[in-house]
Design a protein around this motif. Structure first.
Motif, PDB file in Angstrom:
ATOM      1  N   GLU A 243       0.825  -1.219   0.000  1.00  0.00           N
ATOM      2  CA  GLU A 243       0.000   0.000   0.000  1.00  0.00           C
ATOM      3  C   GLU A 243       0.856   1.264   0.000  1.00  0.00           C
ATOM      4  O   GLU A 243       0.444   2.310   0.510  1.00  0.00           O
ATOM      5  N   GLU A 281      -9.001  -0.025  -3.552  1.00  0.00           N
ATOM      6  CA  GLU A 281      -9.121  -1.161  -2.638  1.00  0.00           C
ATOM      7  C   GLU A 281      -8.407  -0.878  -1.321  1.00  0.00           C
ATOM      8  O   GLU A 281      -8.853  -1.333  -0.257  1.00  0.00           O
ATOM      9  N   THR A 284     -10.651   0.923   0.797  1.00  0.00           N
ATOM     10  CA  THR A 284     -11.606  -0.022   1.386  1.00  0.00           C
ATOM     11  C   THR A 284     -11.008  -0.696   2.617  1.00  0.00           C
ATOM     12  O   THR A 284     -11.679  -0.843   3.647  1.00  0.00           O
ATOM     13  N   LEU A 285      -9.735  -1.100   2.520  1.00  0.00           N
ATOM     14  CA  LEU A 285      -9.087  -1.734   3.671  1.00  0.00           C
ATOM     15  C   LEU A 285      -8.934  -0.748   4.826  1.00  0.00           C
ATOM     16  O   LEU A 285      -9.094  -1.119   5.996  1.00  0.00           O
ATOM     17  N   ARG A 289     -10.250  -1.148   8.589  1.00  0.00           N
ATOM     18  CA  ARG A 289      -9.403  -1.008   9.783  1.00  0.00           C
ATOM     19  C   ARG A 289     -10.019  -0.016  10.767  1.00  0.00           C
ATOM     20  O   ARG A 289     -10.011  -0.249  11.984  1.00  0.00           O
ATOM     21  N   VAL A 307     -14.096  -5.999   3.796  1.00  0.00           N
ATOM     22  CA  VAL A 307     -12.883  -6.622   3.245  1.00  0.00           C
ATOM     23  C   VAL A 307     -13.237  -7.722   2.248  1.00  0.00           C
ATOM     24  O   VAL A 307     -12.508  -7.954   1.279  1.00  0.00           O
ATOM     25  N   LYS A 319      -3.421  -9.439   1.488  1.00  0.00           N
ATOM     26  CA  LYS A 319      -3.540  -8.586   2.669  1.00  0.00           C
ATOM     27  C   LYS A 319      -4.965  -8.604   3.196  1.00  0.00           C
ATOM     28  O   LYS A 319      -5.189  -8.573   4.408  1.00  0.00           O
ATOM     29  N   SER A 320      -5.933  -8.645   2.287  1.00  0.00           N
ATOM     30  CA  SER A 320      -7.326  -8.699   2.752  1.00  0.00           C
ATOM     31  C   SER A 320      -7.590  -9.992   3.511  1.00  0.00           C
ATOM     32  O   SER A 320      -8.307 -10.000   4.517  1.00  0.00           O
ATOM     33  N   LEU A 323      -6.131  -9.592   6.849  1.00  0.00           N
ATOM     34  CA  LEU A 323      -6.980  -8.720   7.662  1.00  0.00           C
ATOM     35  C   LEU A 323      -8.196  -9.480   8.187  1.00  0.00           C
ATOM     36  O   LEU A 323      -8.607  -9.290   9.339  1.00  0.00           O
TER      37      LEU A 323
END
Length: 737
Positions: A243, A281, A284-285, A289, A307, A319-320, A323
């Motif tokens: 990111e 995206e 979105t993450l 969080r 997610v 990563k999603s 998460l």
């Protein structure tokens, strides 16, 4: 015209003897006729012209019947032969034939001249049967396609000719050109992003050409460019997964200078689109969080839902997933918190919210089984512990919480013996006697400290001891309460001594201490009340300073200390109010001007509203305000503007203030009279004719009315800032009581 001429049916008879002289009488197929035809063509033509003359035609017509009569069986073939012979000997026929023949020969010759030579068949495999020019033609044709196969085919065509061929220099020049074109095609293929194909094409360049010397260098450059571009692209993708949008964009810009069209355009656009999509995206993450940071179950579930929108093809998909696992662990932590709080139902509910596709789903299922087992074991009976052990044993060795389950099983197995002690102690305590309670305590004390039921055993022991101590100490407390009912100092002191028999740490100790404190305060009140009453008496007699001295003898931490301090503050305020009012009286009695009177009013208004001197202060304020108004009225007889300024300084908290406002308004009307009303044109003309003195009368009457009849409308209390140029000073009490 001749074709329509009617042919006679019979020739004349008298001319039949001369048939041999007429060409038609002779047999066209006889040898004499052929001779005559060959030698005397001109004579036949003359005879024919004679035959076609009118005279001869009439003679023939006259002879025809006689000939027919004499030879009725003349053959039809002879007539046909005559006509054919005439046609064959016609000059028109031969002229036409000559013309056709000459045209055919000329056209054929022209076609022979204009016809292109035959195109060589380049698909013929018998190359030894074709000429060098045909080889060259086929090679150029193949090379004109500008394809790898065509150029290789062209080079192969010309290489089949011998080295000593006269056209060899030209052929070698063409081969050099085609080799360069082949290398250019390889370069173009590389720019299109087909590295392997470009290398394969370049390696097919003939080794005996100048272009072959550039092949390895070109391939090395291509591979270097390609590896550099791939490295940049991979780094950019790695930064996207982290990111780091800014670093990814900087790497993307490096693709524009790598030296390859494919990477500079197609891959650049693809990476740009990937960055834009990944950035959205990433937002979105971030939203997920932020939701999860709130720590509430509903927020964490909403974060997981957000997610889940990330597609598997995304750079942030891994990563999603991590998460989701992190949020699932957060849910498990919430469930474990409920377990620590022994909120079994809520813990099970929370653990069930872990997503089914999460990596900790099995752990959540195990936690649910253990929570159920713990809830059973929490009953702390031998049977409940046995049931809990059986429930925990359902978690197999391959499960995530197998180790925790085994620890709980061992702990509950050790607890069964101690739980038996505790159950027996509880049965003993049901008797309720001192002996039963002491026996129950002794039995419960056998529970080991490291056992989970030890805390429960200690709680039971504390309860039983409290019952024993209450039973032992209650008589002391009852005795103390009975003594305190008399309310005198000796009785209260005796009650305190009786309550002090209850030692610290006993069940009734806190209750006894609270009662002792109440009785001590009551003794202090009995001791200090006479002092405070004497102080009030002195203050009522006007000796405030003596009252203050008397009340100050009550020390702090006494029951009446706060009450004495409150009385002292009131008396001290009364002293200050007396001094303030005396100062106001001094200034007011000597005042000769409105400003001095206003100063006295402001000082008097500082007397507190709760003071006994407030009534006197208000009376003085009203008296001095009336004096100011009187001064203003006296001034109005010769200076209205000065009168207005004097009256305006009367403060709003004075009872004279409304009357002063009305006077001020009346005087201001006199100072600024309203304009006379404007009459209509016709009405004004009529008034001038009927009452010439009306205008002067009205002008004279307005101030008289205004001065004789003051306005009576109610005047609201206004702020000092708006109604009085000298509002109350800071600290002045504006409350009239």
């Amino acid at each position: 015209m001749t074709k329509d001429r009617e042919i006679p049916k019979h020739w004349p008879i008298e001319r039949s003897s001369e048939a041999g002289n007429h060409p038609r009488a002779a047999n066209p197929f006889s040898s004499s006729s052929r001779s005559a035809g060959g030698a005397g063509g001109a004579g036949r033509d003359r005879d024919s012209r004679r035959d076609r003359s009118p005279k001869n035609r009439r003679d023939r017509d006259s002879e025809t019947p006689h000939r027919a009569a004499s030879s009725p069986r003349t053959s039809q073939g002879e007539q046909m032969g005559t006509r054919v012979l005439k046609w064959l000997t016609s000059w028109q026929l031969w002229g036409l034939f000559t013309l056709v023949l000459c045209g055919s020969l000329g056209g054929g010759a022209l076609m022979m001249l204009l016809k292109l030579p035959a195109v060589p068949n380049c698909n013929n495999n018998q190359w030894g049967m074709i000429s060098a020019s045909e080889h060259m033609y086929c090679a150029q044709k193949a090379a004109s396609e500008q394809t790898v196969e065509g150029l290789l085919e062209a080079i192969s065509q010309v290489n089949q000719l011998p080295q000593d061929h006269p056209l060899r220099p030209e052929l070698n020049r063409q081969i050099q050109k085609w080799a360069e074109q082949l290398l250019d095609l390889a370069e173009h293929t590389f720019q299109e992003g087909k590295l392997t194909e470009a290398i394969a094409t370049a390696r097919q360049v003939p080794s005996n050409t100048e272009a072959a010397q550039l092949v390895e260098e070109r391939i090395e450059r291509w591979q270097s460019i390609w590896n550099e571009a791939q490295e940049i692209y991979k780094k950019a993708e790695s930064e996207l997964e982290k990111e780091n949008w800014g670093q990814a964009i900087r790497l993307m810009r490096q693709l524009t200078v790598v030296g390859n069209t494919y990477w500079e355009t197609t891959k650049y656009d693809a990476l740009n689109q990937s960055i834009e999509a990944t950035r959205k995206e990433g937002q979105t993450l971030d939203e997920a969080r932020n939701l999860a940071e709130k720590g509430e179950l509903k927020d964490i579930l909403e974060a997981i839902k957000v997610v889940e929108e990330i597609e598997p093809s995304s750079k942030l998909y891994k990563k999603s997933r991590s998460l989701v696992a992190e949020f699932a662990k957060q849910i498990l932590d919430l469930a474990r918190e409920r377990v620590e709080e022994k909120d079994w139902q809520d813990a099970i509910y929370i653990a069930r919210q872990v997503p089914y596709n999460s990596s900790v789903k099995k752990e959540a299922d195990d936690l649910i089984d253990l929570v159920r087992a713990r809830s059973i074991a929490a009953r702390a009976t031998v049977r409940s512990l046995s049931d809990a052990i059986a429930k925990a044993r359902l978690i197999g060795p391959t499960r995530p919480l197998y180790g925790e389950a085994q620890q709980l099983i061992a702990q509950w197995q050790d607890s069964i013996k101690d739980v038996a002690y505790l159950e027996e102690a509880q049965q003993l305590a049901q008797g309720g006697t001192m002996r039963d309670l002491k026996a129950a305590i002794a039995q419960a004390q056998q529970v080991e400290r490291n056992n989970p039921v030890w805390e429960k055993a200690q709680s039971e022991i504390d309860g039983w001891r409290s019952r024993i101590e209450s039973t032992e100490d209650r008589p002391y407390l009852r005795q103390a309460e009975q003594l305190a009912r008399y309310g005198d100092r000796p009785s209260l002191e005796a009650a305190i001594n009786a309550a002090r028999n209850i030692a610290p740490g006993r069940a009734l100790y806190q209750e006894a201490q609270a009662k002792i404190q109440d009785w001590q305060l009551e003794i202090q009140r009995l001791e200090d009340r006479p002092i405070l009453d004497r102080a009030w008496s002195l203050s009522q007699l006007g000796n405030v300073k003596a009252a203050i001295s008397m009340a100050q003898t009550i020390p702090p931490n006494r029951a009446l200390y706060d009450e004495a301090q409150s009385a002292i503050q009131g008396w001290q305020q009364e002293i200050r109010d007396r001094e303030t009012l005396d100062e106001a009286y001094r200034i007011g009695d000597l005042a000769q001007t409105p400003q001095e009177l206003l100063r006295a009013i402001e000082i008097a208004n500082r007397v507190s509203s709760g003071s006994s001197l407030r009534f006197s202060a208000d009376a003085a304020i009203d008296d001095w305000s009336q004096r100011i108004l009187s001064l203003a009225q006296d001034q109005s007889t010769y200076n209205l503007e000065a009168a207005v300024n004097i009256a305006k300084i009367i403060p709003y908290y004075s009872s004279v203030y409304p009357r002063a406002r009305r006077e001020v308004e009346a005087w201001e009307i006199l100072l600024n009279p309203p304009p006379p009303p404007l009459a209509e044109p016709d009405t004004a003309r009529t008034n001038r004719n009927t009452s010439p003195s009306f205008a002067s009368d009205s002008q004279t009457r307005i101030p008289a009315d205004a001065s004789s009849q003051p306005q009576t409308e109610a005047i609201d209390d206004a702020s000092p800032a708006s109604d009085s140029p000298n509002g109350p000073e800071e600290g002045v009490n504006t409350d009239r009581g």
